[in-house]
Design a protein around this motif. Structure first.
Motif, PDB file in Angstrom:
ATOM      1  N   ILE A  27       2.726 -12.872 -10.596  1.00 37.94           N
ATOM      2  CA  ILE A  27       2.861 -11.585  -9.911  1.00 37.94           C
ATOM      3  C   ILE A  27       1.643 -11.320  -9.044  1.00 37.94           C
ATOM      4  O   ILE A  27       1.755 -10.914  -7.889  1.00 37.94           O
ATOM      5  CB  ILE A  27       3.078 -10.447 -10.936  1.00 37.94           C
ATOM      6  N   ASP A  28       0.454 -11.580  -9.601  1.00 39.28           N
ATOM      7  CA  ASP A  28      -0.772 -11.339  -8.834  1.00 39.28           C
ATOM      8  C   ASP A  28      -0.876 -12.253  -7.612  1.00 39.28           C
ATOM      9  O   ASP A  28      -1.383 -11.850  -6.573  1.00 39.28           O
ATOM     10  CB  ASP A  28      -2.011 -11.538  -9.725  1.00 39.28           C
ATOM     11  N   GLU A  29      -0.400 -13.490  -7.732  1.00 36.22           N
ATOM     12  CA  GLU A  29      -0.541 -14.473  -6.659  1.00 36.22           C
ATOM     13  C   GLU A  29       0.498 -14.290  -5.556  1.00 36.22           C
ATOM     14  O   GLU A  29       0.189 -14.449  -4.385  1.00 36.22           O
ATOM     15  CB  GLU A  29      -0.437 -15.884  -7.237  1.00 36.22           C
ATOM     16  N   TRP A  30       1.754 -13.973  -5.928  1.00 40.73           N
ATOM     17  CA  TRP A  30       2.831 -14.010  -4.951  1.00 40.73           C
ATOM     18  C   TRP A  30       3.545 -12.690  -4.726  1.00 40.73           C
ATOM     19  O   TRP A  30       4.635 -12.647  -4.164  1.00 40.73           O
ATOM     20  CB  TRP A  30       3.835 -15.085  -5.336  1.00 40.73           C
ATOM     21  N   MET A  31       2.960 -11.589  -5.185  1.00 44.10           N
ATOM     22  CA  MET A  31       3.578 -10.280  -4.981  1.00 44.10           C
ATOM     23  C   MET A  31       2.523  -9.305  -4.462  1.00 44.10           C
ATOM     24  O   MET A  31       1.338  -9.503  -4.658  1.00 44.10           O
ATOM     25  CB  MET A  31       4.151  -9.735  -6.300  1.00 44.10           C
ATOM     26  N   GLU A  32       2.992  -8.258  -3.823  1.00 38.41           N
ATOM     27  CA  GLU A  32       2.119  -7.183  -3.378  1.00 38.41           C
ATOM     28  C   GLU A  32       2.584  -5.893  -4.020  1.00 38.41           C
ATOM     29  O   GLU A  32       3.784  -5.605  -4.050  1.00 38.41           O
ATOM     30  CB  GLU A  32       2.162  -7.023  -1.851  1.00 38.41           C
ATOM     31  N   GLU A  33       1.634  -5.113  -4.520  1.00 40.53           N
ATOM     32  CA  GLU A  33       1.982  -3.839  -5.132  1.00 40.53           C
ATOM     33  C   GLU A  33       2.363  -2.849  -4.044  1.00 40.53           C
ATOM     34  O   GLU A  33       1.683  -2.732  -3.023  1.00 40.53           O
ATOM     35  CB  GLU A  33       0.807  -3.298  -5.942  1.00 40.53           C
ATOM     36  N   GLN A  34       3.446  -2.143  -4.257  1.00 35.91           N
ATOM     37  CA  GLN A  34       3.902  -1.134  -3.319  1.00 35.91           C
ATOM     38  C   GLN A  34       3.359   0.210  -3.772  1.00 35.91           C
ATOM     39  O   GLN A  34       3.700   0.697  -4.849  1.00 35.91           O
ATOM     40  CB  GLN A  34       5.432  -1.090  -3.268  1.00 35.91           C
ATOM     41  N   LEU A  35       2.492   0.797  -2.985  1.00 38.55           N
ATOM     42  CA  LEU A  35       1.900   2.079  -3.331  1.00 38.55           C
ATOM     43  C   LEU A  35       2.853   3.200  -2.965  1.00 38.55           C
ATOM     44  O   LEU A  35       3.484   3.168  -1.900  1.00 38.55           O
ATOM     45  CB  LEU A  35       0.569   2.251  -2.611  1.00 38.55           C
ATOM     46  N   PRO A  36       2.965   4.202  -3.839  1.00 38.97           N
ATOM     47  CA  PRO A  36       3.883   5.309  -3.524  1.00 38.97           C
ATOM     48  C   PRO A  36       3.319   6.165  -2.403  1.00 38.97           C
ATOM     49  O   PRO A  36       2.113   6.209  -2.174  1.00 38.97           O
ATOM     50  CB  PRO A  36       3.939   6.095  -4.834  1.00 38.97           C
ATOM     51  N   GLU A  37       4.207   6.835  -1.713  1.00 42.58           N
ATOM     52  CA  GLU A  37       3.795   7.745  -0.652  1.00 42.58           C
ATOM     53  C   GLU A  37       3.092   8.942  -1.292  1.00 42.58           C
ATOM     54  O   GLU A  37       3.375   9.298  -2.440  1.00 42.58           O
ATOM     55  CB  GLU A  37       5.011   8.219   0.141  1.00 42.58           C
ATOM     56  N   GLU A  38       2.175   9.532  -0.541  1.00 45.28           N
ATOM     57  CA  GLU A  38       1.453  10.687  -1.073  1.00 45.28           C
ATOM     58  C   GLU A  38       2.423  11.818  -1.374  1.00 45.28           C
ATOM     59  O   GLU A  38       3.325  12.112  -0.587  1.00 45.28           O
ATOM     60  CB  GLU A  38       0.389  11.145  -0.080  1.00 45.28           C
ATOM     61  N   GLY A  39       2.242  12.415  -2.556  1.00 46.14           N
ATOM     62  CA  GLY A  39       3.090  13.530  -2.955  1.00 46.14           C
ATOM     63  C   GLY A  39       4.386  13.098  -3.609  1.00 46.14           C
ATOM     64  O   GLY A  39       5.168  13.926  -4.039  1.00 46.14           O
ATOM     65  N   VAL A  40       4.643  11.792  -3.676  1.00 44.71           N
ATOM     66  CA  VAL A  40       5.879  11.289  -4.279  1.00 44.71           C
ATOM     67  C   VAL A  40       5.517  10.542  -5.554  1.00 44.71           C
ATOM     68  O   VAL A  40       4.643   9.682  -5.562  1.00 44.71           O
ATOM     69  CB  VAL A  40       6.625  10.343  -3.313  1.00 44.71           C
ATOM     70  N   GLY A  41       6.179  10.858  -6.641  1.00 48.21           N
ATOM     71  CA  GLY A  41       5.944  10.155  -7.896  1.00 48.21           C
ATOM     72  C   GLY A  41       4.679  10.635  -8.590  1.00 48.21           C
ATOM     73  O   GLY A  41       3.982  11.542  -8.142  1.00 48.21           O
ATOM     74  N   SER A  42       4.379   9.989  -9.725  1.00 46.44           N
ATOM     75  CA  SER A  42       3.192  10.334 -10.498  1.00 46.44           C
ATOM     76  C   SER A  42       2.506   9.062 -10.968  1.00 46.44           C
ATOM     77  O   SER A  42       3.009   7.950 -10.784  1.00 46.44           O
ATOM     78  CB  SER A  42       3.587  11.195 -11.701  1.00 46.44           C
ATOM     79  N   ARG A  43       1.352   9.233 -11.598  1.00 43.95           N
ATOM     80  CA  ARG A  43       0.606   8.068 -12.110  1.00 43.95           C
ATOM     81  C   ARG A  43       1.360   7.352 -13.226  1.00 43.95           C
ATOM     82  O   ARG A  43       1.104   6.193 -13.507  1.00 43.95           O
ATOM     83  CB  ARG A  43      -0.759   8.502 -12.625  1.00 43.95           C
ATOM     84  N   ASP A  44       2.256   8.066 -13.887  1.00 48.07           N
ATOM     85  CA  ASP A  44       2.988   7.489 -15.012  1.00 48.07           C
ATOM     86  C   ASP A  44       4.163   6.620 -14.569  1.00 48.07           C
ATOM     87  O   ASP A  44       4.754   5.923 -15.381  1.00 48.07           O
ATOM     88  CB  ASP A  44       3.499   8.599 -15.938  1.00 48.07           C
ATOM     89  N   ASP A  45       4.507   6.680 -13.297  1.00 47.02           N
ATOM     90  CA  ASP A  45       5.611   5.855 -12.795  1.00 47.02           C
ATOM     91  C   ASP A  45       5.241   4.384 -12.902  1.00 47.02           C
ATOM     92  O   ASP A  45       4.079   4.009 -12.721  1.00 47.02           O
ATOM     93  CB  ASP A  45       5.919   6.194 -11.333  1.00 47.02           C
ATOM     94  N   PRO A  46       6.221   3.529 -13.192  1.00 42.20           N
ATOM     95  CA  PRO A  46       5.917   2.093 -13.256  1.00 42.20           C
ATOM     96  C   PRO A  46       5.504   1.551 -11.888  1.00 42.20           C
ATOM     97  O   PRO A  46       5.926   2.074 -10.850  1.00 42.20           O
ATOM     98  CB  PRO A  46       7.225   1.453 -13.725  1.00 42.20           C
ATOM     99  N   LYS A  47       4.674   0.513 -11.912  1.00 43.30           N
ATOM    100  CA  LYS A  47       4.248  -0.110 -10.654  1.00 43.30           C
ATOM    101  C   LYS A  47       5.435  -0.837 -10.039  1.00 43.30           C
ATOM    102  O   LYS A  47       6.280  -1.391 -10.736  1.00 43.30           O
ATOM    103  CB  LYS A  47       3.115  -1.097 -10.901  1.00 43.30           C
ATOM    104  N   ARG A  48       5.470  -0.837  -8.729  1.00 40.56           N
ATOM    105  CA  ARG A  48       6.533  -1.547  -8.000  1.00 40.56           C
ATOM    106  C   ARG A  48       5.891  -2.647  -7.168  1.00 40.56           C
ATOM    107  O   ARG A  48       4.829  -2.445  -6.582  1.00 40.56           O
ATOM    108  CB  ARG A  48       7.313  -0.592  -7.113  1.00 40.56           C
ATOM    109  N   TYR A  49       6.560  -3.785  -7.123  1.00 39.41           N
ATOM    110  CA  TYR A  49       6.047  -4.932  -6.385  1.00 39.41           C
ATOM    111  C   TYR A  49       7.096  -5.420  -5.400  1.00 39.41           C
ATOM    112  O   TYR A  49       8.294  -5.285  -5.624  1.00 39.41           O
ATOM    113  CB  TYR A  49       5.681  -6.081  -7.345  1.00 39.41           C
TER     114      TYR A  49
END
Length: 145
Positions: A27-49
């Motif tokens: 995952i670290d080598e071949w994926m990029e983390e998708q950051l949520p848009e500001e104001g959308v979601g919370s810190r508790d949401d699962p990470k998306r790649y």
């Protein structure tokens, strides 16, 4: 000394049998983390790649090279494409990029014809690194506004 190992067939592992450390490294080598848009979601949401095209191509090259190594530098690309759920025409350029000689067996499909093989011609006089093409940085297109 003149004994040659027979060609090996690929074995496929289920994801539940893959070490979590290896999964994390992939995952670290071949994926990029998708950051949520500001104001959308919370810190508790699962990470998306997501896997951008450049990283997908890099992963595909790694898989083809590992398949070649495991199978004695000659692999059935038709079966590999089916297992990777990719069209054969999408996988062939990656084989050629690695310097493979690609051949298609003639004859009826029931008799083993129509199967595409890729082989990396290593004759023992040169190293693998010498036969692979030079990796060049791809030119990124400018973002459209």
């Amino acid at each position: 000394l003149g004994v040659v190992d027979p060609p090996r067939t690929l074995s496929w592992a289920h994801e539940s049998k893959v070490d979590p450390v290896i999964q994390r490294a992939a995952i670290d080598e071949w994926m990029e983390e998708q950051l949520p848009e500001e104001g959308v979601g919370s810190r508790d949401d699962p990470k998306r790649y997501a896997r951008p095209k450049a990283l997908k191509d890099l992963l595909t090259l790694h898989v083809v090279l590992m398949a070649l190594r495991v199978c004695g530098w000659s692999v059935d690309v038709t079966a590999l494409a089916a297992r990777m759920k990719l069209p054969l025409q999408e996988l062939l350029p990656h084989c050629k990029e690695l310097g493979c000689k690609v051949t298609k067996a003639t004859g009826k499909k029931a008799e083993g014809g129509g199967v595409t093989h890729a082989s990396l011609p290593l004759d023992g006089t040169r190293r693998l690194g010498d036969s692979l093409p030079e990796i060049k940085r791809r030119i990124q297109a400018k973002a459209r506004k």
